[in-house]
Design a protein around this motif. Structure first.
Motif, short mmCIF file in Angstrom:
data_model
loop_
_atom_site.label_atom_id
_atom_site.label_comp_id
_atom_site.label_asym_id
_atom_site.label_seq_id
_atom_site.Cartn_x
_atom_site.Cartn_y
_atom_site.Cartn_z
N ASN A 192 0.81 -1.21 -0.01
CA ASN A 192 0.14 0.07 -0.04
C ASN A 192 0.97 1.18 -0.13
O ASN A 192 1.82 1.34 0.98
N GLN A 196 0.36 4.47 0.95
CA GLN A 196 0.27 5.22 1.96
C GLN A 196 1.20 4.50 3.10
O GLN A 196 2.04 5.14 3.97
N CYS A 197 0.98 3.13 3.35
CA CYS A 197 1.54 2.41 4.39
C CYS A 197 3.19 2.53 4.40
O CYS A 197 3.78 2.67 5.23
N GLY A 236 1.74 -2.62 8.50
CA GLY A 236 0.19 -2.74 7.85
C GLY A 236 -0.90 -2.91 8.99
O GLY A 236 -2.08 -2.90 8.61
N TRP A 252 -7.48 -5.51 7.76
CA TRP A 252 -6.74 -5.29 6.51
C TRP A 252 -7.60 -5.82 5.43
O TRP A 252 -8.18 -6.66 5.39
N ASN A 274 -8.45 -4.84 -1.46
CA ASN A 274 -7.98 -3.57 -1.65
C ASN A 274 -6.38 -3.34 -1.33
O ASN A 274 -5.76 -2.04 -1.71
N ASN A 275 -5.79 -4.06 -0.64
CA ASN A 275 -4.47 -4.04 0.01
C ASN A 275 -4.38 -2.83 0.65
O ASN A 275 -3.44 -1.87 0.41
N GLU A 276 -5.23 -2.54 1.71
CA GLU A 276 -5.06 -1.54 2.50
C GLU A 276 -5.75 -1.54 3.84
O GLU A 276 -6.82 -2.49 3.93
N CYS A 311 -6.83 2.35 11.08
CA CYS A 311 -5.28 2.64 11.35
C CYS A 311 -5.39 3.48 12.69
O CYS A 311 -5.69 4.52 12.54
#
Length: 367
Positions: A324, A326-327, A338, A344, A348-350, A354
């Protein structure tokens, strides 16, 4: 934060991050969850797996025995903790046989229950079977707990269950899920638990998983989450406190709160230290992870559990932060990788949630 304390924390977290990367290559099974049923006698607003009374999946003793035998043959059973959960585990009529057999093989064994079915006889059967730990939910004062658990008698039944566990010589841990409606009750609830001579209290926040997603109005905002963290930190270190108190939140919290609200640093062990067998036989990592073709790794009715543990689980044994943008740019990515797997999005792998970013954004707004 005192400079030396900050440096010490960063050093410890660096060591833990290095260990986590070793686990991706060489996983070490430490916790095996058995979801012995997906049926429940309550319909709680936060339920991560959305359990219902109409569900009919039960993990039979012979099936559980097969898994336990296989794991004990391959690994040192004394180093693995069997976590029995549901649904409501007491709805499985073979529950005590599963516990007793786990102990026969030298596993440690604990159970999580809503407590409503825990009679004096059940407490005695737990003790006879050799149960090591028991966690019972109490989510606020009576009216709040009953509302959260969608049952007018849930509080008194759970309290009776706690007392029956104590009568049997067990030391129940109380688990409280914190949300908007019970946050301000924590001080009073603490005094109540002290009066009940509870020795261990695990406090968790409501998570955006399962049925809780239908009740998003109960989620804590950043200010409320900080209130929760400050309550735990203040209470557990109070000079007059005699209760073991830990935040059950499995998220990276940043250096201000890491190791201050629980007796350990953040580490998500899903798929590296934690595996589960679900009520329908599916094999996965943490039971709170959304169940899909991506996250289910096999099924014990057609696969060897040990083979699946050794040869699959790749999706959990990687640095999610790499997936991701941003991560990947986050200053704390080395430590959280992550964040928790159960929040998680593998589609979408996000991260769906958080805590570190939420607290950081709130801190920036306060400046």
């Amino acid at each position: 934060m005192v400079k030396n304390q900050y440096i010490s924390k960063r050093k410890n977290m660096h060591s833990l991050a290095e260990y986590q990367r070793k686990l991706w290559k060489n996983p070490q099974l430490a916790y095996l969850f058995l979801e012995v049923t997906d049926c429940c006698n309550l319909k709680c607003k936060h339920c991560g797996s959305g359990c219902l009374s109409t569900n009919r999946n039960y993990l039979p003793f012979e099936t559980a025995k097969k898994v336990l035998d296989e794991v004990a043959k391959e690994y040192d059973a004394s180093q693995i903790f069997i976590c029995i959960t549901g649904g409501e585990p007491l709805l499985n009529k073979e529950l005590f046989k599963i516990i007793a057999y786990s102990k026969h093989l030298n596993f440690s064994c604990g159970i999580t229950t809503n407590g409503t079915l825990l009679s004096e006889d059940v407490g005695e059967q737990f003790k006879k079977a050799g149960l090591d730990t028991i966690s019972i939910s109490l989510d606020g004062l009576e009216e709040t707990h009953n509302n959260f658990r969608c049952s007018p008698n849930a509080f008194q039944q759970a309290l009776t269950g706690i007392r029956n566990a104590k009568k049997a010589g067990l030391y129940p841990e109380v688990v409280t899920v914190v949300h908007k409606n019970n946050l301000k009750e924590l001080d009073i609830l603490y005094e109540f638990l002290c009066d009940e001579k509870i020795e261990s209290w695990k406090i968790a926040n409501i998570e955006p998983i399962g049925r809780a997603k239908e009740n998003s109005s109960m989620f804590l905002d950043a200010h409320e989450y900080k209130m929760l963290l400050d309550f735990v930190k203040r209470t557990r270190f109070h000079p007059n406190n005699k209760m073991e108190i830990n935040l059950g939140c499995s998220h990276y919290l940043g250096m201000q709160y890491e190791y201050m609200v629980r007796d350990f640093y953040f580490q998500c062990g899903a798929g590296t230290k934690i595996a589960s067998v679900m009520a329908n036989g599916d094999i996965g990592a943490c039971l709170d992870i959304e169940r899909s073709e991506l996250t289910i790794q096999g099924n014990i009715y057609k696969d060897s559990f040990v083979d699946v543990w050794k040869k699959r689980f790749e999706i959990f044994r990687q640095d999610k932060a790499e997936l991701n943008p941003q991560c990947k740019q986050c200053s704390e990515r080395e430590f959280c990788t992550g964040d928790s797997t159960h929040t998680w999005s593998f589609q979408n792998n996000e991260p769906n949630y958080c805590v570190f970013k939420m607290l950081e954004d709130h801190h920036g707004q306060d400046k």
